[in-house]
Scaffold this active site. Structure first.
Site, short mmCIF file in Angstrom:
data_model
loop_
_atom_site.label_atom_id
_atom_site.label_comp_id
_atom_site.label_asym_id
_atom_site.label_seq_id
_atom_site.Cartn_x
_atom_site.Cartn_y
_atom_site.Cartn_z
N LYS A 74 -6.70 -0.53 2.57
CA LYS A 74 -5.31 -0.93 3.07
C LYS A 74 -5.29 -2.07 3.87
CE LYS A 74 -1.07 0.86 5.46
NZ LYS A 74 -0.63 1.94 5.99
N SER A 129 3.70 3.25 4.40
CA SER A 129 3.24 1.76 4.35
C SER A 129 2.04 1.60 3.26
CB SER A 129 3.39 1.03 5.53
OG SER A 129 2.10 1.84 6.20
N SER A 153 2.68 7.42 6.55
CA SER A 153 2.44 6.15 5.66
C SER A 153 1.41 6.80 4.65
CB SER A 153 2.31 4.97 6.42
OG SER A 153 3.14 4.81 7.04
#
Length: 378
Positions: A74, A129, A153
């Site tokens: 990520k 996210s 997220s």
């Protein structure tokens, strides 16, 4: 797509090589990512160097539990938190997309070619996210991608992309979040790969003797309490219906024993407290809400092993944003409290997009979440 465990087994036994596995992943990314936009960066040369190094380690007789597994990490800083995975033989192939500027609710990602799309419907968000990680895993670009979860997220994009998403107990794995609200996590296509991730990240001493049996050492069917709304969330009917049906399937599979409904379980809405901790608001309110919810959750986990809820209160929305809906309504309570949680695919909505069932356990009981989810998926 071949699972992470299958890739690693083939590389360890010599049926394949890490270079072959990584080359195949890079080819998939080159073919699909111009539309999906799941990656912000692709590290082709570094990934192939890493794959060759893994093959050399295998040839030298080293045992690598995740040998040659191509992974997404990520964001551009993702490799910092992936050290144990890289040591176990994983090869990062790129940085997955995270939200760009002006995304107050972190509901989409911004990749190399534009806004990240949901693999199930390109006009819908993958959630955020950890948007790119979820999209890359769901589309089969990589079998495993890392995430971080500060309000949902990992779990929200897992639900909306139809994959498994695990958030660790807050503080159990290293996190750079100064508020203590965020915890590392992972997104995978199958529970077995999430288990493999957890064994590497938590270490053998933490997971020995617990994998594969619901309840771990207890050798009994875990009990679970169902809550549609946690007492405050106001979810739409469809995610509730899909998650409730998924909870029943867990019970039918013998993975859990659902407790009879009694007085509805209620938490204080964690939103004001979460926002205060993140943005410097009324910390007195935050402390009060946290104390009340910690007491209620403590009491719940003294009589039940698991809490089951929908992962999200609504379906995946379009790229124009969520409006006034809080997609975090059912997830961020467990960032405030620190409990581990997992999103398991629950089925497809009328719009053709997935939704999820959230499993929450007492602190430190990730193995229970994985064992129950794994029993349900067999």
């Amino acid at each position: 797509m071949t699972s992470a465990r299958e890739i690693a087994a083939a590389v360890r036994c010599g049926a394949s090589t890490a270079v072959e596995a990584v080359t195949a992943a890079l080819a998939r990314i080159e073919r699909v990512d111009p539309v999906l936009c799941a990656f912000a960066e692709v590290w082709e040369e570094a990934a192939l160097r890493g794959a060759r190094a893994v093959d050399e380690r295998i040839a030298a007789g080293e045992h690598l539990p995740l040998a040659g597994v191509p992974i997404g990490v990520k964001g551009r800083r993702g490799p910092r938190g992936a050290g144990p995975l890289i040591a176990a033989g994983c090869v990062p192939v790129g940085a997955t997309a995270v939200p760009g500027p002006g995304t107050a609710w972190q509901t989409w990602g911004l990749g190399r070619y534009g806004r990240t799309v949901n693999p199930w419907r390109y006009d819908r968000t993958p959630g955020g996210s950890s948007a790119g990680s979820a999209a890359a895993v769901a589309a089969g670009l990589v079998p495993l991608a890392t995430g971080s979860d500060g309000a949902g997220s990992v779990r929200i994009p897992a639900a909306w992309c139809g994959v498994v998403g695990l958030k660790a107990t807050n503080g159990r794995l290293p996190s750079a979040d100064r508020t203590g609200l965020a915890a590392p996590g992972v997104l995978t296509r199958c529970v077995a790969d999430a288990e493999a991730y957890w064994r590497v990240m938590a270490g053998p001493a933490e997971t020995a003797g617990t994998a594969g049996t619901p309840g771990g050492r207890e050798r009994r069917t875990p009990t679970a309490l169902w809550s549609a709304d946690l007492g405050f969330a106001g979810p739409d009917p469809e995610p509730v219906a899909l998650a409730r049906a998924a909870a029943r399937r867990l019970a039918d599979a013998g993975a859990v024993r659902l407790l009879p409904p009694g007085e509805p379980f209620r938490l204080e809405d964690p939103g004001p407290a979460w926002l205060a901790l993140r943005g410097g608001g009324d910390l007195g309110t935050a402390a009060r809400v946290r104390a009340v919810n910690d007491r209620r959750l403590g009491a719940l986990f003294r009589r039940a092993d698991l809490l089951l809820t929908p992962t999200t209160p609504c379906a995946a929305h379009g790229h124009d944003g969520p409006g006034d809906r809080y997609s975090t309504a059912l997830t961020w309570a467990f960032n405030l409290s620190g409990h581990p949680a997992l999103s398991l695919p629950a089925g497809l909505g009328r719009d053709g997009c997935p939704m999820g069932l959230q499993l929450v356990a007492a602190p430190g009981r990730e193995e229970l979440l994985l064992a129950v989810a794994g029993a349900a998926r067999r």
